[in-house]
Design a protein around this motif. Structure first.
Motif, PDB file in Angstrom:
ATOM      1  N   MET A 289     100.985  69.881  21.278  1.00  0.00           N
ATOM      2  CA  MET A 289     100.955  71.379  21.775  1.00  0.00           C
ATOM      3  C   MET A 289      99.661  71.843  21.108  1.00  0.00           C
ATOM      4  N   ASN A 290      98.763  72.370  21.943  1.00  0.00           N
ATOM      5  CA  ASN A 290      97.437  72.935  21.283  1.00  0.00           C
ATOM      6  C   ASN A 290      96.895  74.383  21.919  1.00  0.00           C
ATOM      7  N   ARG A 291      98.057  75.013  22.765  1.00  0.00           N
ATOM      8  CA  ARG A 291      97.542  76.380  23.012  1.00  0.00           C
ATOM      9  C   ARG A 291      98.912  77.231  22.832  1.00  0.00           C
ATOM     10  N   LEU A 292      98.669  78.206  22.252  1.00  0.00           N
ATOM     11  CA  LEU A 292      99.737  79.051  21.944  1.00  0.00           C
ATOM     12  C   LEU A 292      99.186  80.443  22.601  1.00  0.00           C
ATOM     13  N   VAL A 293     100.336  80.939  23.557  1.00  0.00           N
ATOM     14  CA  VAL A 293     100.269  82.055  24.215  1.00  0.00           C
ATOM     15  C   VAL A 293     101.279  83.022  23.627  1.00  0.00           C
ATOM     16  N   LEU A 294     101.191  84.158  23.162  1.00  0.00           N
ATOM     17  CA  LEU A 294     102.036  85.015  22.623  1.00  0.00           C
ATOM     18  C   LEU A 294     102.136  86.429  23.505  1.00  0.00           C
ATOM     19  N   TRP A 295     103.249  86.818  23.872  1.00  0.00           N
ATOM     20  CA  TRP A 295     103.290  87.864  24.850  1.00  0.00           C
ATOM     21  C   TRP A 295     104.177  89.038  24.325  1.00  0.00           C
ATOM     22  N   ASN A 296     103.231  90.065  24.359  1.00  0.00           N
ATOM     23  CA  ASN A 296     104.210  91.554  24.017  1.00  0.00           C
ATOM     24  C   ASN A 296     105.307  91.544  25.176  1.00  0.00           C
ATOM     25  N   VAL A 297     106.434  92.344  24.637  1.00  0.00           N
ATOM     26  CA  VAL A 297     107.595  92.324  25.508  1.00  0.00           C
ATOM     27  C   VAL A 297     107.524  93.549  26.391  1.00  0.00           C
ATOM     28  N   ASP A 298     107.627  94.757  25.760  1.00  0.00           N
ATOM     29  CA  ASP A 298     107.698  95.862  26.620  1.00  0.00           C
ATOM     30  C   ASP A 298     106.660  96.653  27.170  1.00  0.00           C
ATOM     31  N   LEU A 299     106.677  96.742  28.469  1.00  0.00           N
ATOM     32  CA  LEU A 299     105.623  97.070  29.380  1.00  0.00           C
ATOM     33  C   LEU A 299     104.532  96.119  29.540  1.00  0.00           C
ATOM     34  N   THR A 300     104.830  95.062  29.194  1.00  0.00           N
ATOM     35  CA  THR A 300     103.961  93.923  29.512  1.00  0.00           C
ATOM     36  C   THR A 300     104.964  92.984  30.488  1.00  0.00           C
ATOM     37  N   LEU A 301     106.084  92.485  29.800  1.00  0.00           N
ATOM     38  CA  LEU A 301     106.830  91.581  30.565  1.00  0.00           C
ATOM     39  C   LEU A 301     108.063  92.548  31.421  1.00  0.00           C
ATOM     40  N   VAL A 302     108.521  93.481  30.822  1.00  0.00           N
ATOM     41  CA  VAL A 302     109.620  94.254  31.124  1.00  0.00           C
ATOM     42  C   VAL A 302     109.632  95.725  30.674  1.00  0.00           C
ATOM     43  N   ASP A 303     110.368  96.629  31.526  1.00  0.00           N
ATOM     44  CA  ASP A 303     110.385  98.077  31.206  1.00  0.00           C
ATOM     45  C   ASP A 303     111.937  98.220  31.235  1.00  0.00           C
TER      46      ASP A 303
ATOM     47  N   THR B  34     113.135 100.894  28.982  1.00  0.00           N
ATOM     48  CA  THR B  34     113.003 102.040  28.158  1.00  0.00           C
ATOM     49  C   THR B  34     114.246 103.072  28.080  1.00  0.00           C
ATOM     50  N   ILE B  35     114.996 103.046  29.281  1.00  0.00           N
ATOM     51  CA  ILE B  35     116.035 103.814  29.398  1.00  0.00           C
ATOM     52  C   ILE B  35     117.122 103.399  28.567  1.00  0.00           C
ATOM     53  N   VAL B  36     117.354 102.179  28.435  1.00  0.00           N
ATOM     54  CA  VAL B  36     118.507 101.501  27.836  1.00  0.00           C
ATOM     55  C   VAL B  36     118.090 101.437  26.179  1.00  0.00           C
ATOM     56  N   SER B  37     116.744 101.193  26.002  1.00  0.00           N
ATOM     57  CA  SER B  37     116.332 101.255  24.716  1.00  0.00           C
ATOM     58  C   SER B  37     116.654 102.697  23.881  1.00  0.00           C
TER      59      SER B  37
ATOM     60  N   HIS C 295     123.737  95.385  27.310  1.00  0.00           N
ATOM     61  CA  HIS C 295     122.908  94.140  27.801  1.00  0.00           C
ATOM     62  C   HIS C 295     123.048  94.238  29.479  1.00  0.00           C
ATOM     63  N   ARG C 296     124.369  94.542  29.794  1.00  0.00           N
ATOM     64  CA  ARG C 296     124.541  94.278  31.237  1.00  0.00           C
ATOM     65  C   ARG C 296     123.667  95.619  31.949  1.00  0.00           C
ATOM     66  N   ARG C 297     123.221  96.563  31.339  1.00  0.00           N
ATOM     67  CA  ARG C 297     122.477  97.544  32.111  1.00  0.00           C
ATOM     68  C   ARG C 297     121.072  97.211  32.249  1.00  0.00           C
ATOM     69  N   LEU C 298     120.579  96.351  31.408  1.00  0.00           N
ATOM     70  CA  LEU C 298     119.319  96.058  31.484  1.00  0.00           C
ATOM     71  C   LEU C 298     118.600  95.801  32.984  1.00  0.00           C
ATOM     72  N   ALA C 299     119.399  95.054  33.648  1.00  0.00           N
ATOM     73  CA  ALA C 299     118.750  94.658  35.103  1.00  0.00           C
ATOM     74  C   ALA C 299     119.029  95.659  35.903  1.00  0.00           C
ATOM     75  N   LYS C 300     120.068  96.661  35.639  1.00  0.00           N
ATOM     76  CA  LYS C 300     120.189  97.739  36.516  1.00  0.00           C
ATOM     77  C   LYS C 300     119.470  98.853  36.450  1.00  0.00           C
ATOM     78  N   ASP C 301     119.230  99.299  35.147  1.00  0.00           N
ATOM     79  CA  ASP C 301     118.479 100.508  34.770  1.00  0.00           C
ATOM     80  C   ASP C 301     116.945 100.048  34.382  1.00  0.00           C
ATOM     81  N   GLY C 302     116.727  98.772  34.374  1.00  0.00           N
ATOM     82  CA  GLY C 302     115.203  98.331  33.967  1.00  0.00           C
ATOM     83  C   GLY C 302     114.608  97.631  35.039  1.00  0.00           C
ATOM     84  N   ARG C 303     113.419  96.984  34.554  1.00  0.00           N
ATOM     85  CA  ARG C 303     112.720  96.355  35.534  1.00  0.00           C
ATOM     86  C   ARG C 303     111.800  95.265  35.031  1.00  0.00           C
TER      87      ARG C 303
END
Length: 234
Positions: A1-15, A17-20, A82-90
């Motif tokens: 493995m010789n490429r490392l890709v680091l992702w931010n989570v909130d507002l990059t991959l998911v939103d 906010t309401i549940v948080s 955690h069950r609210r994440l898909a319902k109240d998030g995106r």
């Protein structure tokens, strides 16, 4: 493995906010016995920093035991919701396709560099099926009381220990949405792909020093090309 890709989570991959916010309110009550009046803004900061400021702005005299107790309470309250994440998030536009497409690059490891504590990061991405592309063992998380730039280097060290390859500015990329992410990449040693899907504008991200700025992740080919451009195979 010789490429490392680091992702931010909130507002990059998911939103999520309401549940948080609801989880923070519950955790605050669990720790202090009082209702939460004001939550400190996230602005790309780690949970540990948000906790300290939230306690302070609500008139709580911060003591050493507060942070670990609050983070434990936050883990519990978030798991309960955690069950609210898909319902109240995106999921952010294109996030799933982008993760899948990047995973096909030669020698790539994908993980997260996030202000979110580890357990909650797993819940957030798992709610949208994004966890299958992520190696959570080599990420950097919000319970680790370090600046994000230091966390980036911690993640590089963890990836090296697991995969036996050196990860440097030449083969590490951070993908995030805030100027704080850009600063972390610049200081910590990584290429920076900024997406203007959060609270920082494209102009602000460019001014902060992002190598590449995208409007969002909706064009997976564009994301892959950006990662390839900023990494070199060793």
């Amino acid at each position: 493995m010789n490429r490392l890709v680091l992702w931010n989570v909130d507002l990059t991959l998911v939103d999520v906010t309401i549940v948080s916010r609801a989880a923070y309110a519950d955790a605050f009550r669990m720790v202090t016995g009082r209702p939460l009046v004001k939550l400190a803004p996230a602005m790309g900061r780690p949970d540990s920093e948000i906790v300290f400021e939230t306690l302070a702005v609500n008139g709580v005299a911060v003591e050493d035991h507060h942070l670990p107790r609050f983070l434990d309470a936050l883990t519990v309250s978030f798991a309960d919701k955690h069950r609210r994440l898909a319902k109240d998030g995106r999921m952010m536009p294109g996030a799933g396709d982008a993760l899948k497409a990047v995973s096909r690059l030669d020698g790539v490891v994908q993980s997260v560099l996030t202000g979110t504590i580890k357990g909650n990061a797993v819940h957030k991405l798992g709610a949208f099926g994004l966890d299958k592309w992520i190696d959570f063992e080599v990420g950097g998380y919000g319970e680790e009381v370090y600046p994000k730039a230091t966390l980036l280097q911690v993640a590089q060290g963890r990836a090296k220990a697991k995969y036996g390859s050196a990860f440097t500015a030449g083969n590490t990329v951070l993908i995030g949405d805030s100027t704080r992410d850009v600063q972390a990449a610049r200081i910590g040693g990584a290429g920076m792909i900024a997406v203007a899907s959060g609270r920082s504008t494209a102009a602000e991200l460019r001014e902060a020093g992002a190598d590449i700025v995208l409007p969002d992740l909706s064009n997976a080919s564009e994301v892959v090309a950006a990662v390839a451009r900023l990494t070199t195979l060793s």
